[in-house]
Motif scaffolding. Structure first.
Motif, mmCIF file in Angstrom:
data_model
loop_
_atom_site.group_PDB
_atom_site.id
_atom_site.type_symbol
_atom_site.label_atom_id
_atom_site.label_comp_id
_atom_site.label_asym_id
_atom_site.label_seq_id
_atom_site.Cartn_x
_atom_site.Cartn_y
_atom_site.Cartn_z
ATOM 1 N N THR A 52 0.824 -1.195 0.000
ATOM 2 C CA THR A 52 0.000 0.000 0.000
ATOM 3 C C THR A 52 0.867 1.256 0.000
ATOM 4 N N ARG A 74 -7.281 -0.073 -3.475
ATOM 5 C CA ARG A 74 -6.105 0.796 -3.419
ATOM 6 C C ARG A 74 -5.174 0.445 -4.571
ATOM 7 N N GLN A 76 -1.994 -0.496 -6.692
ATOM 8 C CA GLN A 76 -0.842 -1.353 -6.410
ATOM 9 C C GLN A 76 0.356 -0.860 -7.221
#
Length: 189
Positions: A52, A74, A76
């Motif tokens: 992250t 999220r 990558q």
């Protein structure tokens, strides 16, 4: 759940695990000669690892076609390694995520008659695995031997999932078995 900072403070390794196991067994005596046992079990696992970014990253900085493929949504960021320097987003083999659901049912009958002890039964298992096993290819991995190669954009290694590929896969399996066993006592003690 854990969030572990990397050597480069702009990234962290996110790990999540959840495991649940249930089972029930019933033993029933039908008669002096016949006994049955039956078991049912359920196993559920959820496993999720991702790298992250803890800073904002411009969308044009990602190398993967869809860097937002994980369940968290999220982005990558690719793993970048530069010989002799601290890399970026280099922890582990993330992203990897899957959910495993398993069901098992088995039963066994024992029948006693004279010198014979007869045992028979069966089992059934169903497994379902849903997730992604592409690991680091889903976000990309780029290596440079030197800082000069990095500045010149000349990678010594690039590993990324091909455009148009879907890293999510679902696997199913079912197995069943039956058995019969006869134990015969030759003489009394």
């Amino acid at each position: 759940t854990s969030m572990t900072p990397e050597t480069n403070p702009s990234f962290a390794a996110f790990l999540y695990r959840d495991k649940q196991i249930w089972s029930v067994e019933n033993v029933h005596t039908f008669s002096y000669h016949l006994v049955n046992s039956m078991r049912v079990g359920v196993n559920r696992n959820w496993y999720f690892d991702e790298t992250t970014a803890v800073v904002d990253i411009a969308p044009n900085m990602y190398v993967a076609e869809n860097p937002f493929v994980t369940p968290s949504g999220r982005g990558q960021f690719q793993s970048i390694g530069i010989g002799g320097m601290t890399g970026m987003a280099t922890s582990g083999n993330a992203p990897v995520w899957y959910q495993h659901n398993g069901l098992s049912v088995d039963t066994e009958f024992n029948y006693l008659s004279g010198a014979h002890s007869l045992k028979f039964g069966g089992a059934f298992q169903h497994s379902a695995d849903d997730g992604s096993y592409t690991a680091v290819q889903a976000r990309g991995e780029i290596s440079f031997d030197t800082y000069q190669q990095f500045l010149g954009g000349v990678a010594t290694r690039a590993n990324v999932i091909l455009p148009g590929s879907d890293p999510r896969k679902n696997f199913r399996s079912r197995t069943a078995s039956v058995f019969v066993e006869d134990t015969w006592r030759m003489k009394n003690n």
